[in-house]
Design a protein around this motif. Structure first.
Motif, PDB file in Angstrom:
ATOM      1  N   MET A 227       0.861  -1.182   0.000  1.00 47.50           N
ATOM      2  CA  MET A 227       0.000   0.000   0.000  1.00 47.50           C
ATOM      3  C   MET A 227       0.898   1.232   0.000  1.00 47.50           C
ATOM      4  N   ASN A 228       0.634   2.195  -0.889  1.00 48.88           N
ATOM      5  CA  ASN A 228       1.446   3.397  -1.039  1.00 48.88           C
ATOM      6  C   ASN A 228       0.674   4.612  -0.580  1.00 48.88           C
ATOM      7  N   ARG A 229       1.436   5.658  -0.262  1.00 50.39           N
ATOM      8  CA  ARG A 229       0.787   6.933   0.045  1.00 50.39           C
ATOM      9  C   ARG A 229       0.219   7.511  -1.239  1.00 50.39           C
ATOM     10  N   ALA A 230      -1.011   8.021  -1.166  1.00 50.78           N
ATOM     11  CA  ALA A 230      -1.603   8.689  -2.325  1.00 50.78           C
ATOM     12  C   ALA A 230      -1.145  10.130  -2.392  1.00 50.78           C
ATOM     13  N   SER A 231      -0.729  10.705  -1.256  1.00 55.70           N
ATOM     14  CA  SER A 231      -0.233  12.077  -1.214  1.00 55.70           C
ATOM     15  C   SER A 231       0.942  12.135  -0.262  1.00 55.70           C
ATOM     16  N   THR A 232       1.671  13.235  -0.273  1.00 56.07           N
ATOM     17  CA  THR A 232       2.858  13.345   0.576  1.00 56.07           C
ATOM     18  C   THR A 232       2.492  13.507   2.036  1.00 56.07           C
ATOM     19  N   LYS A 233       1.302  13.949   2.321  1.00 58.41           N
ATOM     20  CA  LYS A 233       0.885  14.161   3.707  1.00 58.41           C
ATOM     21  C   LYS A 233      -0.182  13.141   4.076  1.00 58.41           C
ATOM     22  N   LEU A 234      -0.018  12.488   5.218  1.00 56.28           N
ATOM     23  CA  LEU A 234      -0.970  11.487   5.692  1.00 56.28           C
ATOM     24  C   LEU A 234      -2.225  12.174   6.206  1.00 56.28           C
TER      25      LEU A 234
ATOM     26  N   CYS B  92       0.524  -2.186  18.125  1.00 49.69           N
ATOM     27  CA  CYS B  92       0.665  -1.336  16.929  1.00 49.69           C
ATOM     28  C   CYS B  92       2.132  -0.979  16.685  1.00 49.69           C
ATOM     29  N   LEU B  93       2.873  -0.667  17.750  1.00 55.74           N
ATOM     30  CA  LEU B  93       4.280  -0.296  17.587  1.00 55.74           C
ATOM     31  C   LEU B  93       5.105  -1.461  17.046  1.00 55.74           C
ATOM     32  N   ILE B  94       4.923  -2.671  17.621  1.00 54.93           N
ATOM     33  CA  ILE B  94       5.722  -3.807  17.158  1.00 54.93           C
ATOM     34  C   ILE B  94       5.350  -4.179  15.720  1.00 54.93           C
ATOM     35  N   VAL B  95       4.070  -4.039  15.377  1.00 48.00           N
ATOM     36  CA  VAL B  95       3.652  -4.334  13.991  1.00 48.00           C
ATOM     37  C   VAL B  95       4.288  -3.342  13.034  1.00 48.00           C
ATOM     38  N   HIS B  96       4.286  -2.050  13.380  1.00 49.34           N
ATOM     39  CA  HIS B  96       4.918  -1.041  12.524  1.00 49.34           C
ATOM     40  C   HIS B  96       6.421  -1.314  12.372  1.00 49.34           C
ATOM     41  N   ILE B  97       7.071  -1.661  13.478  1.00 46.98           N
ATOM     42  CA  ILE B  97       8.521  -1.914  13.447  1.00 46.98           C
ATOM     43  C   ILE B  97       8.836  -3.095  12.536  1.00 46.98           C
ATOM     44  N   LEU B  98       8.063  -4.166  12.661  1.00 46.82           N
ATOM     45  CA  LEU B  98       8.313  -5.365  11.855  1.00 46.82           C
ATOM     46  C   LEU B  98       7.995  -5.114  10.382  1.00 46.82           C
TER      47      LEU B  98
ATOM     48  N   TRP C 192       8.097  -2.242   8.801  1.00 41.71           N
ATOM     49  CA  TRP C 192       9.155  -1.360   8.283  1.00 41.71           C
ATOM     50  C   TRP C 192      10.409  -2.153   7.939  1.00 41.71           C
ATOM     51  N   SER C 193      10.693  -3.193   8.729  1.00 42.46           N
ATOM     52  CA  SER C 193      11.880  -4.020   8.509  1.00 42.46           C
ATOM     53  C   SER C 193      11.617  -5.170   7.552  1.00 42.46           C
ATOM     54  N   LYS C 194      10.466  -5.181   6.896  1.00 42.13           N
ATOM     55  CA  LYS C 194      10.082  -6.220   5.923  1.00 42.13           C
ATOM     56  C   LYS C 194       9.935  -7.603   6.564  1.00 42.13           C
ATOM     57  N   GLU C 195       9.684  -7.646   7.869  1.00 44.48           N
ATOM     58  CA  GLU C 195       9.417  -8.914   8.559  1.00 44.48           C
ATOM     59  C   GLU C 195       7.905  -9.140   8.550  1.00 44.48           C
ATOM     60  N   PHE C 196       7.403  -9.516   7.370  1.00 40.37           N
ATOM     61  CA  PHE C 196       5.957  -9.522   7.178  1.00 40.37           C
ATOM     62  C   PHE C 196       5.265 -10.684   7.895  1.00 40.37           C
ATOM     63  N   LYS C 197       5.915 -11.827   7.964  1.00 38.48           N
ATOM     64  CA  LYS C 197       5.260 -12.990   8.574  1.00 38.48           C
ATOM     65  C   LYS C 197       4.979 -12.775  10.068  1.00 38.48           C
ATOM     66  N   PRO C 198       5.993 -12.413  10.889  1.00 36.24           N
ATOM     67  CA  PRO C 198       5.668 -12.146  12.297  1.00 36.24           C
ATOM     68  C   PRO C 198       4.768 -10.932  12.487  1.00 36.24           C
ATOM     69  N   ALA C 199       4.901  -9.939  11.594  1.00 36.26           N
ATOM     70  CA  ALA C 199       4.015  -8.768  11.695  1.00 36.26           C
ATOM     71  C   ALA C 199       2.564  -9.173  11.475  1.00 36.26           C
ATOM     72  N   MET C 200       2.343 -10.052  10.495  1.00 35.87           N
ATOM     73  CA  MET C 200       0.986 -10.517  10.212  1.00 35.87           C
ATOM     74  C   MET C 200       0.425 -11.317  11.395  1.00 35.87           C
ATOM     75  N   LYS C 201       1.277 -12.119  12.005  1.00 32.26           N
ATOM     76  CA  LYS C 201       0.852 -12.929  13.154  1.00 32.26           C
ATOM     77  C   LYS C 201       0.410 -12.030  14.318  1.00 32.26           C
TER      78      LYS C 201
ATOM     79  N   TRP D 256       7.408   3.580   9.900  1.00 28.06           N
ATOM     80  CA  TRP D 256       6.285   2.728   9.499  1.00 28.06           C
ATOM     81  C   TRP D 256       6.223   2.624   7.988  1.00 28.06           C
ATOM     82  N   ASP D 257       5.487   1.615   7.525  1.00 21.75           N
ATOM     83  CA  ASP D 257       5.349   1.358   6.092  1.00 21.75           C
ATOM     84  C   ASP D 257       3.857   1.229   5.796  1.00 21.75           C
ATOM     85  N   PRO D 258       3.335   1.916   4.776  1.00 22.12           N
ATOM     86  CA  PRO D 258       1.897   1.810   4.466  1.00 22.12           C
ATOM     87  C   PRO D 258       1.435   0.385   4.168  1.00 22.12           C
ATOM     88  N   VAL D 259       2.378  -0.528   3.923  1.00 26.24           N
ATOM     89  CA  VAL D 259       1.989  -1.917   3.660  1.00 26.24           C
ATOM     90  C   VAL D 259       1.232  -2.515   4.837  1.00 26.24           C
ATOM     91  N   VAL D 260       1.361  -1.909   6.015  1.00 28.24           N
ATOM     92  CA  VAL D 260       0.682  -2.421   7.200  1.00 28.24           C
ATOM     93  C   VAL D 260      -0.844  -2.381   7.021  1.00 28.24           C
TER      94      VAL D 260
END
Length: 640
Positions: free
Chosen positions: A1-8, A138-144, A146-155, A186-190
């Motif tokens: 998921m990408n940002r549609a604009s520069t400001k959230l 929420c913090l641990i999910v964002h951290i994971l 951002w680090s492309k650790e998608f499997k534990p983040a999803m869990k 954080w990464d919008p992929v979350v």
């Protein structure tokens, strides 16, 4: 998921309980000018945190200062081969001061090291037994993420959704993720992951809501999350929302892929909107996608289910022109459609065409033909196909045996053949489902062959077969018709052991049989059992009991039941009354007394009861005369 604009684009959301609140300090009249010039805002420690702002703590060693717990844990995590178990033993007396706010601060210090952050989070959750708050999650999910650790983040994201649902706190996971993205990388992929997590947990509507909120907040989801959501909506039969998602994809510039179009093709077919499919296919081609084998199979299957065989066959020919070779699914769908229309010859020709083109038929293809032949009553052809399957190394399944056995059973006079077939297919290693044996037992009972049915139950019981309550009751009723009460009463006990109750028809069959065989007292006990179970006695049961006692010449009990039924349950049966009167008249009983007692409970004398009264009086008169004739010589002697 990408940002549609520069400001959230952020929405207002309630702060989590572990975020320090900022409260203004009201001015005091005793405060000096210097104190009033200082900041008027004071940090209030949240209730969940055990740390104390005691100035004396600064004189304690670091390992004994509660305010240093975050620094101690963070420093330990930065050490190579950090051992949290040793740390736990070293600062055990400080752990009561580790609250949600401290957990969040440690996570934020470790956000550049996702491995350490995850190790700390698991240590808190599993070793210390603490329950992380939504902010911690929420913090641990964002951290994971951002680090492309998608499997534990999803869990962990899945755990967060489940915990919020279990607590029924009404917390919006999407808004919490947006709110706490301000605190860390954080990464919008979350938000893509959030949509997929909801769908994975069965919360398709929640996933749809998260998707729409992400679009509204300015994020552009990936086509992968869109497809996941579309597939979930389709499986939940929410086809209207499928088109809402598709419209949003077009509006935000998300380019669909072949999976998107295949899912939407399924949605068209599910709605039965076949007329719009050609228009949709044209649009699909305008997007640059050619229909693939999945698209064609979906459409052919839909046409066949709706009986549009001409359209299905047209698509089958178009496939060849466009270089898409039909596969096993294509042929099986066409065969199924033809079988539904009773065109078995055409269906079998498609089967041979499929084989000639190098496709090996599977069990589904064979079952399609076998089912079609059985539907037409052509069981011999169906049975021959089963043997052909086995000869080609394809093992028939329980569907094969079920269709064949039921077809034999439904055909007049072929029930024995169905039983023999069940034995035969089992010997060949073909499974036969228990519901097939339920059917066979019931059919044997209907054909008044209770002993064969009982034998089948006993034989299959050794393999683990256990009929359900309805089958047992059918068997009991069938046994009662031939007055085989020993087996019937044994099965009655078995049902009561398993289910705790019997049906009315089963009680009736047992009572009728007991009354017929001169066991009216046992039948009366069963009637009492029915009443205790809350079952109301009906006319047939009452009549059977009275007739049973009359057959046993126990007129007193029959008469008592007649009165009891009239006064207790309001059942008046003239046939039962006449039967009692008949037996009593034959016994030479007091008919006048019977009529008096019956009139008190509501029975009225009839011409038949008057006739039985006259018969009884005549019989009694003849008996008295006969007794006098017997006694007359002795009377003469006495007179002499």
């Amino acid at each position: 998921m990408n940002r549609a604009s520069t400001k959230l684009i952020r929405k207002a959301a309630p702060f989590s309980s572990d975020v320090p609140s900022i409260t203004p300090i009201p001015p005091s009249s005793s405060s000096s000018s210097s104190s009033s010039s200082s900041s008027s805002l004071q940090l209030i420690t949240p209730p969940s945190s055990k740390s104390l702002a005691n100035p004396l703590y600064t004189f304690l060693p670091q390992t004994q200062n509660p305010n240093e717990i975050v620094n101690i844990i963070s420093s330990s995590l930065k050490q190579p081969n950090a051992d949290l178990c040793l740390l736990q033993a070293r600062i055990n007396h400080l752990l009561p001061h580790l609250g949600p706010a401290e957990i969040s601060r440690v996570l934020l210090r470790c956000q550049s090291d996702s491995v350490s952050a995850l190790s700390f989070f698991n240590w808190v959750k599993y070793d210390l037994g603490l329950s992380p708050t939504p902010r911690n999650y929420c913090l641990i999910v964002h951290i994971l993420a951002w680090s492309k650790e998608f499997k534990p983040a999803m869990k962990l994201l899945t755990e967060l959704i489940q915990s919020v649902e279990e607590l029924s706190s009404g917390e919006d996971v999407f808004q919490s993720l947006v709110l706490h993205s301000e605190d860390c990388n954080w990464d919008p992929v979350v938000f893509d992951m959030l949509v997929k997590a909801h769908v994975k947990l069965g919360g398709v509507k929640e996933g749809f809501n998260a998707f729409m909120k992400a679009i509204e907040a300015g994020f552009v989801p990936t086509v992968s999350s869109c497809n996941c959501l579309l597939n979930g909506l389709l499986k939940s039969n929410l086809t209207a929302q499928c088109w809402d998602v598709y419209d949003e994809m077009g509006r935000t510039g998300i380019r669909p892929n072949e999976f998107t179009f295949n899912i939407l093709t399924h949605a068209f077919c599910r709605n039965g909107d076949v007329s719009k499919i050609n228009e949709f296919l044209e649009k699909m081609e305008e997007e640059g996608f050619e229909p693939d084998i999945v698209t064609y199979n979906t459409l052919i299957s839909s046409y066949c289910r709706k009986g549009k065989m001409a359209d299905a066959y047209y698509l089958y020919k178009i496939m060849y022109k466009r270089g898409v070779m039909p596969d096993l699914v294509s042929y099986t769908s066409l065969m199924n459609g033809l079988c539904r229309e009773g065109k078995m010859k055409d269906a079998h020709q498609f089967f041979h065409r499929m084989v000639h083109r190098g496709l090996n038929p599977d069990v589904v293809a064979y079952n399609t033909l076998i089912s079609g032949y059985c539907r037409e009553g052509r069981v011999q052809e169906a049975k021959a196909l089963m043997y052909q399957m086995i000869g080609n190394g394809i093992c028939p399944d329980s569907f094969t045996s079920r269709v064949l056995i039921l077809a034999y059973g439904k055909k007049g006079g072929r029930l024995i053949s169905a039983l023999n077939l069940a034995v035969e297919v089992e010997r060949l290693g073909v499974p036969v489902s228990w519901d097939v044996y339920d059917y066979l037992v019931v059919r044997l009972c209907e054909e008044e062959k209770p002993f064969a049915a009982k034998s089948l139950v006993e034989r299959k019981a050794r393999d683990g077969y256990e009929p359900d309550m309805l089958v047992y009751e059918k068997l009991i009723v069938s046994l009662c018709k031939v007055d085989c009460l020993v087996d019937a009463l044994f099965m009655k006990c078995e049902i009561l052991r398993r289910e705790g109750k019997l049906g009315v028809e089963t009680y009736k069959a047992l009572i009728f049989s007991l009354c017929r065989t001169g066991r009216s007292a046992e039948a009366k006990s069963l009637a009492d059992e029915m009443v205790l179970d809350g079952i109301v006695l009906d006319l047939e049961i009452c009549r059977a009991l009275i007739f049973g006692y009359c057959k046993e010449r126990d007129v007193g009990k029959a008469q008592a039941l007649l009165e009891s039924f009239a006064m207790g349950v309001g059942i008046f049966d003239n046939e039962s009354y006449h039967e009692v009167a008949r037996v009593l008249s034959e016994e030479g009983g007091d008919m006048m007394k019977l009529q008096q007692r019956m009139s008190k409970v509501g029975y009225k004398p009839s011409s038949l009861t008057f006739m039985y009264t006259i018969q009884a009086m005549t019989k009694n008169s003849k008996r008295v005369s006969k007794e006098r004739e017997t006694c007359s010589p002795s009377l003469i002697c006495l007179e002499a």
